[in-house]
Design a protein around this motif. Structure first.
Motif, PDB file in Angstrom:
ATOM      1  N   PRO A 109      11.739  24.088  73.113  1.00 60.93           N
ATOM      2  CA  PRO A 109      10.726  23.878  74.150  1.00 60.93           C
ATOM      3  C   PRO A 109       9.363  24.479  73.834  1.00 60.93           C
ATOM      4  O   PRO A 109       8.451  24.364  74.642  1.00 60.93           O
ATOM      5  CB  PRO A 109      11.344  24.599  75.361  1.00 60.93           C
ATOM      6  N   PHE A 110       9.222  25.127  72.669  1.00 61.18           N
ATOM      7  CA  PHE A 110       7.990  25.899  72.426  1.00 61.18           C
ATOM      8  C   PHE A 110       7.061  25.278  71.382  1.00 61.18           C
ATOM      9  O   PHE A 110       6.157  25.950  70.899  1.00 61.18           O
ATOM     10  CB  PHE A 110       8.331  27.330  71.984  1.00 61.18           C
ATOM     11  N   VAL A 111       7.285  24.019  70.988  1.00 59.25           N
ATOM     12  CA  VAL A 111       6.395  23.453  69.956  1.00 59.25           C
ATOM     13  C   VAL A 111       5.005  23.202  70.555  1.00 59.25           C
ATOM     14  O   VAL A 111       4.877  22.537  71.580  1.00 59.25           O
ATOM     15  CB  VAL A 111       6.998  22.176  69.314  1.00 59.25           C
ATOM     16  N   PRO A 112       3.955  23.771  69.941  1.00 63.01           N
ATOM     17  CA  PRO A 112       2.611  23.580  70.504  1.00 63.01           C
ATOM     18  C   PRO A 112       2.113  22.147  70.282  1.00 63.01           C
ATOM     19  O   PRO A 112       2.443  21.525  69.274  1.00 63.01           O
ATOM     20  CB  PRO A 112       1.744  24.560  69.717  1.00 63.01           C
ATOM     21  N   LYS A 113       1.280  21.672  71.224  1.00 64.01           N
ATOM     22  CA  LYS A 113       0.723  20.314  71.117  1.00 64.01           C
ATOM     23  C   LYS A 113      -0.010  20.125  69.783  1.00 64.01           C
ATOM     24  O   LYS A 113       0.114  19.091  69.140  1.00 64.01           O
ATOM     25  CB  LYS A 113      -0.226  20.067  72.295  1.00 64.01           C
ATOM     26  N   HIS A 114      -0.747  21.159  69.358  1.00 63.89           N
ATOM     27  CA  HIS A 114      -1.532  20.965  68.128  1.00 63.89           C
ATOM     28  C   HIS A 114      -0.644  20.788  66.901  1.00 63.89           C
ATOM     29  O   HIS A 114      -1.028  20.135  65.935  1.00 63.89           O
ATOM     30  CB  HIS A 114      -2.589  22.069  67.942  1.00 63.89           C
TER      31      HIS A 114
END
Ligand code: CTP
Ligand code: MG
Length: 228
Positions: free
Chosen positions: A110-115
């Motif tokens: 759940p922690f993958v950043p958008k960038h």
């Protein structure tokens, strides 16, 4: 122009997590891990549609507000993660063209950043296979055949941890997964074993896969309200 689709692998039971429901339905704040992981792909506007792959006996999906999102459809998973991904790809059969891209993402990340998702998209868009997010291995690695005594230290300079999302051309990924007779633990492995060289794109090390309850502890401690 190639189109982009998403598949969320959410058909596991979370045995190692050991809760009374699959770990993707545990809450972090007011959202489940699954909702947060889907939200990571939804944040990327280029992704047109997302297939969420669920267990046949799933009891919790319909309770989530996100179940009615217009970009989301569901399908049923299989015995191994790779079977679930194949089912997700089959669900896109009528709309995805061979050279379209599909982002495969674990419900347990759940922690993958958008960038990172944008960086992955930009890196693969002119590539004929695709690539994955990864991070360099930071710890010193030991080799032990019996799990008790150390035989040697493994050179870590060329070693990386494979993360998700992994993003590949639709037909190449489906063909690779269908050709193999033994399950693979990620999509890249299927392509590597069928003769391709996927791209390696450095991602954020915070993009961990939640496997054991302890993986959530620092997050829960940080988000817990202070006791007054
Ligand atoms: N997964 C899946 N279908 C399977 C097995 C796993 O879609 N047959 C998904 C899980 O839901 C998870 C991701 O693949 O989001 C990564 O797998 P893992 O972390 O191993 O999750 P589980 O298989 O649920 O956990 P465990 O191995 O501890 O049972
Ligand atoms: Mg598993």
């Amino acid at each position: 122009m190639a189109k982009y689709y998403g598949i969320i692998a959410a058909a596991g039971i979370g045995e190692r997590f050991g809760s009374n429901k699959p770990k993707q339905y545990e809450k972090l704040g007011n959202q489940t891990i699954l909702e947060l992981s889907i939200g990571c792909l939804l944040a990327c506007d280029a992704i047109e549609q997302i297939i969420v792959v669920l267990r046949p006996d799933d009891l919790y999906w319909q309770e989530l507000a996100i179940a009615n999102h217009p970009k989301i459809q569901t399908t049923i998973g299989g015995k191994n993660r790779s079977d679930s991904v194949i089912n997700g790809l089959m669900a896109l059969m009528s709309q995805a063209l061979p050279d379209d891209f599909v982002f495969i993402h674990d419900a347990a990340r759940p922690f993958v950043p958008k960038h990172d998702i944008i960086t992955l998209l930009e890196a693969v868009k002119n590539h004929d296979v695709g690539g994955i997010l990864a991070t360099p291995v930071a710890d010193t690695l030991k080799y032990s055949a019996d799990g008790k005594t150390i035989e040697k230290t493994v050179e870590r300079n060329c070693l990386y941890r494979a993360l998700t999302p992994q993003c590949f051309r639709y037909a190449k990924l489906l063909n690779a997964l269908m050709q193999l007779t033994t399950p693979v633990t990620d999509e890249s492995m299927a392509l590597e074993l069928t003769g391709f060289s996927p791209l390696l794109i450095m991602g954020d090390p915070k993009n961990i896969k939640i496997t054991y309850p302890g993986d959530l502890q620092p997050t829960r401690d940080q988000t817990a309200s202070p006791i007054s």
